[in-house]
Design an enzyme around this catalytic site. Structure first.
Site, mmCIF file in Angstrom:
data_model
loop_
_atom_site.group_PDB
_atom_site.id
_atom_site.type_symbol
_atom_site.label_atom_id
_atom_site.label_comp_id
_atom_site.label_asym_id
_atom_site.label_seq_id
_atom_site.Cartn_x
_atom_site.Cartn_y
_atom_site.Cartn_z
ATOM 1 C CB SER A 327 -16.125 19.570 -25.732
ATOM 2 O OG SER A 327 -16.761 18.666 -26.690
ATOM 3 C CG HIS A 370 -25.117 12.461 -23.521
ATOM 4 N ND1 HIS A 370 -24.794 13.011 -24.961
ATOM 5 C CD2 HIS A 370 -24.503 12.271 -22.652
ATOM 6 C CE1 HIS A 370 -23.243 12.843 -24.617
ATOM 7 N NE2 HIS A 370 -22.999 12.310 -23.403
ATOM 8 C CB CYS A 383 -24.557 16.729 -24.750
ATOM 9 S SG CYS A 383 -26.065 15.830 -25.891
#
Length: 647
Positions: A327, A370, A383
């Site tokens: 991420s 989310h 996310c």
């Protein structure tokens, strides 16, 4: 017919003049010849007597002192220490076997040592000194010196050997030196006669290897007179060697030691960079090793211990290790989308936990999803589905273009071994290397830093510095060589809009400073030192459909080598950036739990110039943090000799 008296008189005068000129010339020539003979026979008698007996004059190389290496503050991190050794010149001894046997009665020489010396004597020039034993005690050297008349060809010497006073702190940055091997000679296109001297030390890895020519120096020579038994009688002349150039690096010893101590027990890497000029302040890789072991001749047990360790202590994970960035790559995808104008900062994407694309299901890390996410929230909560959507709008080529602009997929020019280029994939790359066409699923995986994408901790630190500044910051490890400073630069503008950069920065600030941000638990309490960051977790295994149905295994329940890698990137202070940091913990599990705490401690140490005070941490964590900081195995930089002194 008689010549007139006048003609006879003129002839006699002419002959007399000619005789005088000729006689004068012959006298002058004889005088010059006599002076030259006197110079040769009287003034240089000793020299030519020795030259007439060629075997009595030897020319020997004088190895230079190796250049020393210092940190940015002038602290010695690679120096030289006195080394007592004994050498043999084959040309000066008739029976080397007997000499070695006699020598073994004076100093410790094993059968293996003697065999090695004989092998070296056989393959080296008869005039090249072969080291029989080094790192001797003064007592051993004295024994050899006292018995020198009975040991033809043997000479006790005082030399210098490399020493690393900071032990394992700089093992992966500086590397180490070792004796020149046949393999080295086969790979080096270098005619320097120094390389022919057995046991002459050259850089093997790290900065020692990359800066070898600067550090090595130039050989000197000495001419010595030896008697018929090979003993040195006197020195006839000497041209001194030239010491190698001293090198000053950009690293900070206090911070480097803190980083290595903080990584204790982990298989991990940390890079800290000054975002304003690219100076690499720390390059940590754990576990490390003591490079002095290699200089002195590492034992089989020690070497096996290093090579068989599953944490790979010999690998420099900071520049060699290429990992899926997870991420931490999401800022790349976000910036590409913002610059293309395919997403707005307030536009939301629905995250329900998974999405279907091309008949395949792609999951978010949060099983229940989310909900609605805008760009800032997508970074804050990390996310995945938001970025699956962006991948379909942006495409892999634009994502890869942005990644390269931020310093990924580039082999940065620093003097360290095996610096990896990482991998930023494109459609052409997959076709050329995998023989397959790019599919939409590849783009979705790339958007969250998985799939084919690979980056090193060094590259991730550079990426973070460029996001923080909006400039093409380039990493710099060399500060100066021989006193000549290397230029540093803040870099040119990246050409990314300030608006787009501010959106990405805002998400990173939220990660570390807003409740429910993935790194909020590792926030910095002091306002002037607050950090912006991004957590990352990269999978090293595939999660099957069956495993998802029954529940994904926790990392703690898996064998170490099957756990996810933990990552974190950040910069501080977030309102006026000075430092950027990247952390990768191999198989550490989650970025928020394994990598972010390390990053916080390190970037605080960079800002404070030492161990951070408890006031920098949330009050609720003071007890745990105090204990952890006290347990760090830190070294005092004052233990290192300052610039200009010997180790």
């Amino acid at each position: 017919m008689r010549r007139p008296p006048k003609d006879t008189e003129e002839s006699v005068k002419l002959i007399t003049r000619r005789s005088l000129v000729l006689g004068t010339g012959m006298t002058a020539f004889a005088g010059v010849l006599g002076l030259r003979m006197r110079h040769l026979q009287v003034d240089q008698a000793d020299q030519f007597r020795l030259l007439a007996e060629e075997n009595r004059i030897n020319i020997r190389l004088l190895p230079p002192a190796r250049g020393e290496i210092f940190d940015r503050n002038g602290l010695l991190i690679a120096g030289n220490e006195q080394n007592y050794r004994v050498v043999m010149v084959r040309d000066e001894v008739d029976d080397p076997d007997k000499v070695l046997e006699d020598l073994s009665n004076l100093i410790p020489l094993s059968p293996d040592d003697i065999a090695r010396v004989k092998q070296e004597l056989a393959k080296r020039s008869r005039l090249v000194p072969v080291t029989i034993a080094d790192r001797l005690t003064w007592e051993d050297l004295s024994q050899v010196a006292v018995n020198a008349p009975a040991l033809p060809g043997i000479t006790p010497e005082f030399g210098l050997s490399r020493a690393y006073p900071r032990l394992d702190d700089y093992a992966h940055v500086i590397g180490y030196v070792g004796p020149v091997s046949d393999y080295d000679l086969s790979k080096i296109d270098d005619k320097d006669p120094l390389l022919q001297i057995p046991k002459f030390q050259i850089g093997k890895t790290g900065a020692e290897a990359k800066l070898e020519r600067d550090l090595r120096g130039k050989a000197g020579t000495k001419r010595v007179e030896v008697n018929a038994y090979g003993r040195v009688m006197r020195e006839l002349g000497r041209d001194e060697s030239t010491k190698g150039s001293d090198v000053q690096l950009t690293v900070d010893t206090r911070l480097q030691n803190f980083v290595q101590a903080r990584l204790a027990g982990e298989s991990a890497a940390v890079v800290v960079i000054d975002v304003n000029n690219g100076d690499l302040l720390s390059i940590g890789s754990a576990p490390a090793f003591d490079p002095n072991l290699f200089v002195r001749g590492i034992s089989v047990a020690d070497y096996n211990g290093l090579t068989q360790n599953k944490y790979r202590p010999l690998a420099n994970k900071a520049v060699q290790g290429a990992y899926p960035p997870g991420s931490t790559y999401k800022m790349v995808t976000a910036l590409a989308a913002l610059e293309m104008g395919v997403v707005g900062p307030e536009e939301t994407v629905w995250c329900g936990g998974h999405t279907e694309v091309a008949g395949r299901r792609f999951h978010c890390w949060k099983r229940g999803g989310h909900g609605h996410m805008n760009l800032r929230e997508s970074i804050k909560y990390s996310c995945d589905l938001y970025y699956y959507e962006l991948a379909q709008r942006v495409g892999v080529e634009k994502m890869s273009e942005m990644a390269r602009k931020l310093g990924l997929g580039e082999r940065h020019d620093i003097p360290m071994s095996a610096v990896s280029k990482g991998l930023i994939p494109t459609k052409a790359w997959k076709r050329a290397n995998r023989g397959e066409d790019w599919v939409i699923g590849d783009s979705l995986n790339a958007a969250i830093g998985q799939g084919f994408v690979l980056a090193t901790p060094l590259q991730l630190a550079v990426m973070t510095a460029r996001i923080a500044t909006g400039r093409s910051v380039k990493p710099r490890l060399i500060n100066a060589i021989a006193g000549e400073e290397f230029p540093s630069s803040a870099g040119e503008p990246l050409g990314i809009s300030t608006s787009a950069l501010n959106q990405a920065r805002g998400g990173m600030i939220a990660v570390s400073n807003e409740r429910r941000g993935t790194a909020y638990s590792t926030r910095i309490a002091e306002d002037a030192f607050r950090m912006a960051g991004k957590t990352g977790t990269s999978q090293v295994r595939n999660i099957t459909k069956a495993e998802r149905a029954r529940g994904v295994f926790r990392n703690a329940d898996l064998p170490w080598e099957r756990r996810d890698h933990a990552l974190f990137v950040g910069y501080a202070p977030f309102d006026k950036p000075k430092y950027a940091v990247s952390v990768v913990v191999e198989h550490g599990g989650g970025g928020s739990t394994a990598a972010a705490p390390i990053a916080r401690d390190v970037i605080l140490a960079a800002q404070y110039g030492g161990v951070p005070p408890l006031a920098a941490y949330p009050e609720s964590q003071h007890g745990r943090i105090s204990t952890a900081l006290e347990e760090l195995n830190l070294r005092d930089p004052a233990d290192t000799p300052p610039k200009g002194t010997r180790a």
